[in-house]
Design an enzyme around this catalytic site. Sequence first.
Site, PDB file in Angstrom:
ATOM      1  N   ASP A 106       0.804  -1.236   0.000  1.00  0.00           N
ATOM      2  CA  ASP A 106       0.000   0.000   0.000  1.00  0.00           C
ATOM      3  C   ASP A 106       0.831   1.278   0.000  1.00  0.00           C
ATOM      4  O   ASP A 106       0.292   2.350   0.198  1.00  0.00           O
ATOM      5  CB  ASP A 106      -0.953  -0.001   1.207  1.00  0.00           C
ATOM      6  CG  ASP A 106      -0.298   0.493   2.477  1.00  0.00           C
ATOM      7  OD1 ASP A 106       0.886   0.185   2.690  1.00  0.00           O
ATOM      8  OD2 ASP A 106      -0.971   1.197   3.249  1.00  0.00           O
ATOM      9  N   GLU A 107       2.123   1.140  -0.234  1.00  0.00           N
ATOM     10  CA  GLU A 107       2.997   2.271   0.000  1.00  0.00           C
ATOM     11  C   GLU A 107       4.112   2.321  -1.029  1.00  0.00           C
ATOM     12  O   GLU A 107       4.692   1.290  -1.355  1.00  0.00           O
ATOM     13  CB  GLU A 107       3.588   2.046   1.395  1.00  0.00           C
ATOM     14  CG  GLU A 107       4.318   3.178   1.983  1.00  0.00           C
ATOM     15  CD  GLU A 107       4.896   2.786   3.357  1.00  0.00           C
ATOM     16  OE1 GLU A 107       4.402   1.831   3.990  1.00  0.00           O
ATOM     17  OE2 GLU A 107       5.866   3.432   3.748  1.00  0.00           O
TER      18      GLU A 107
HETATM   19  P1  TTP Z   1       0.485   0.412   7.000  1.00  0.00           P
HETATM   20  O1  TTP Z   1       0.544   1.352   5.834  1.00  0.00           O
HETATM   21  O2  TTP Z   1       1.589   0.470   8.004  1.00  0.00           O
HETATM   22  O3  TTP Z   1      -0.852   0.638   7.804  1.00  0.00           O
HETATM   23  P2  TTP Z   1      -2.314   0.938   7.271  1.00  0.00           P
HETATM   24  O4  TTP Z   1      -2.326   1.209   5.811  1.00  0.00           O
HETATM   25  O5  TTP Z   1      -3.201  -0.161   7.706  1.00  0.00           O
HETATM   26  O6  TTP Z   1      -2.711   2.221   8.090  1.00  0.00           O
HETATM   27  P3  TTP Z   1      -2.199   3.725   7.894  1.00  0.00           P
HETATM   28  O7  TTP Z   1      -3.409   4.515   7.573  1.00  0.00           O
HETATM   29  O8  TTP Z   1      -1.592   4.104   9.206  1.00  0.00           O
HETATM   30  O9  TTP Z   1      -1.196   3.724   6.771  1.00  0.00           O
HETATM   31  O10 TTP Z   1       0.400  -1.067   6.484  1.00  0.00           O
HETATM   32  C1  TTP Z   1      -0.279  -1.441   5.299  1.00  0.00           C
HETATM   33  C2  TTP Z   1      -0.914  -2.793   5.461  1.00  0.00           C
HETATM   34  O11 TTP Z   1       0.064  -3.755   5.816  1.00  0.00           O
HETATM   35  C3  TTP Z   1      -1.950  -2.834   6.556  1.00  0.00           C
HETATM   36  O12 TTP Z   1      -3.234  -2.448   6.109  1.00  0.00           O
HETATM   37  C4  TTP Z   1      -1.905  -4.260   7.008  1.00  0.00           C
HETATM   38  C5  TTP Z   1      -0.492  -4.711   6.734  1.00  0.00           C
HETATM   39  N1  TTP Z   1       0.302  -4.749   7.985  1.00  0.00           N
HETATM   40  C6  TTP Z   1       0.441  -5.975   8.619  1.00  0.00           C
HETATM   41  O13 TTP Z   1      -0.044  -6.985   8.137  1.00  0.00           O
HETATM   42  N2  TTP Z   1       1.157  -6.017   9.788  1.00  0.00           N
HETATM   43  C7  TTP Z   1       1.724  -4.916  10.363  1.00  0.00           C
HETATM   44  O14 TTP Z   1       2.346  -5.004  11.449  1.00  0.00           O
HETATM   45  C8  TTP Z   1       1.557  -3.646   9.705  1.00  0.00           C
HETATM   46  C9  TTP Z   1       2.138  -2.382  10.299  1.00  0.00           C
HETATM   47  C10 TTP Z   1       0.833  -3.623   8.520  1.00  0.00           C
HETATM   48 MG    MG Z   2      -0.951   2.524   4.928  1.00  0.00          MG
END
Ligand code: TTP
Ligand code: MG
Length: 367
Positions: A106-107
């Site tokens: 997602d990044e």
């Molecule tokens: P992130 O981008 O860290 O978190 P997020 O998108 O859920 O929330 P934010 O709005 O703060 O960005 O992580 C992306 C995805 O990766 C998240 O939806 C689920 C997965 N993930 C895990 O499976 N385990 C983890 O410990 C983390 C941090 C994320």
């Molecule tokens: Mg995220």
Amino acid sequence: MTTTRKIIHCDCDCFYASIEMRDNPALVGVPLAVGGSPSRRGVIATCNYEARKFGIHSAMASHTARVRCPDLIIIKPDMQKYREASALIHEIFKRYTDIIEPLSLDEAYLDVSACSVHQGSATLIAEAIRQQVKDEVRITISAGVAPNKFLAKVASDWNKPDGVFVVEPDQILDFVSQLPVKKLHGVGKVTAQKMKALGITTCKDLQTIDLETLTKHFGSFGERLVNLSQGIDDRAVKTSRTRKSVSVENTYAKDLQALDECLNELPELEQKLEKRLQDIHGQYKIHKQFVKVKFHDFEQTTVEMLSGELSSENYRSLCLEGFERGDNPVRLLGVGIRLQPLTEALTNTVSENQLMLTLESKDIGDE
Ligand code: TTP
Ligand code: MG
């Protein structure tokens, strides 16, 4: 010399949870988590912003999350869906640049320095990407726009969820000065604590410390700290990641004499390895597992096998094979995995579990 670039860091908001809310409107507005079952020692992968109000966060035990919020809905991850959404988002990125460095599903960092769309305005490009993700994938994505990767990443978090934040070149010093040192890449809890003891809590504090002092306390990281505290970061956006393996090892004060003693050390090493993997969750798929054994006489051997997951049983048999090769007391044991970048994994069809490097993969429940 510093290079001026236009970098956008994009990061979806509560990614897995957003996809689940998109596909089931009944889940919108109520506390929702995606993860393993509380009854099976599951772990939360992520949760929506309603659930975050209860102090729930990624990597928390699902059981604890339920205690904090008894109404919390926890659903099983559906990696296939998340991968599909991720691929769509990647296609949107590609409309603006080929210089894309995915960090997880997602990044990503985008270098849009050479993009002429929207008169080359990175701010307008970021807004266009956000709008297209909303229209085409039907989830929200936050963005940070800045002259380098470090600032873009901090900026994407600034107005989350569904926000954008721009750091213009002439705002760098003001922006960075207010940042707590914990925001700096490479500054974890231990380093932050060490800095606190020295009276350093923000980048402004850090700016007042000379290189010599920082090197004395933080070794070769000192120079990087000087740069980061002034908002300088010359790292290029890398289109293909170079990391090939992750491993942890331990040298024992007293040699391990027998196979059993070696096997007993494996769980601790595996735990450490899992911790390391949390940092790079979602970026790679596991390709191989390996065990390294260094014997009393400094002879060393590495045994590896194809594997798509972290399996304790595999580590035990690899350890057995390694031990038998020397049949000598052991001074060092290491366990590791070899990786394939997610970009390759995204274009292949991969099995459900291969992408999940994070803790929750071990404890997916079936509520
Ligand atoms: P992130 O981008 O860290 O978190 P997020 O998108 O859920 O929330 P934010 O709005 O703060 O960005 O992580 C992306 C995805 O990766 C998240 O939806 C689920 C997965 N993930 C895990 O499976 N385990 C983890 O410990 C983390 C941090 C994320
Ligand atoms: Mg995220």
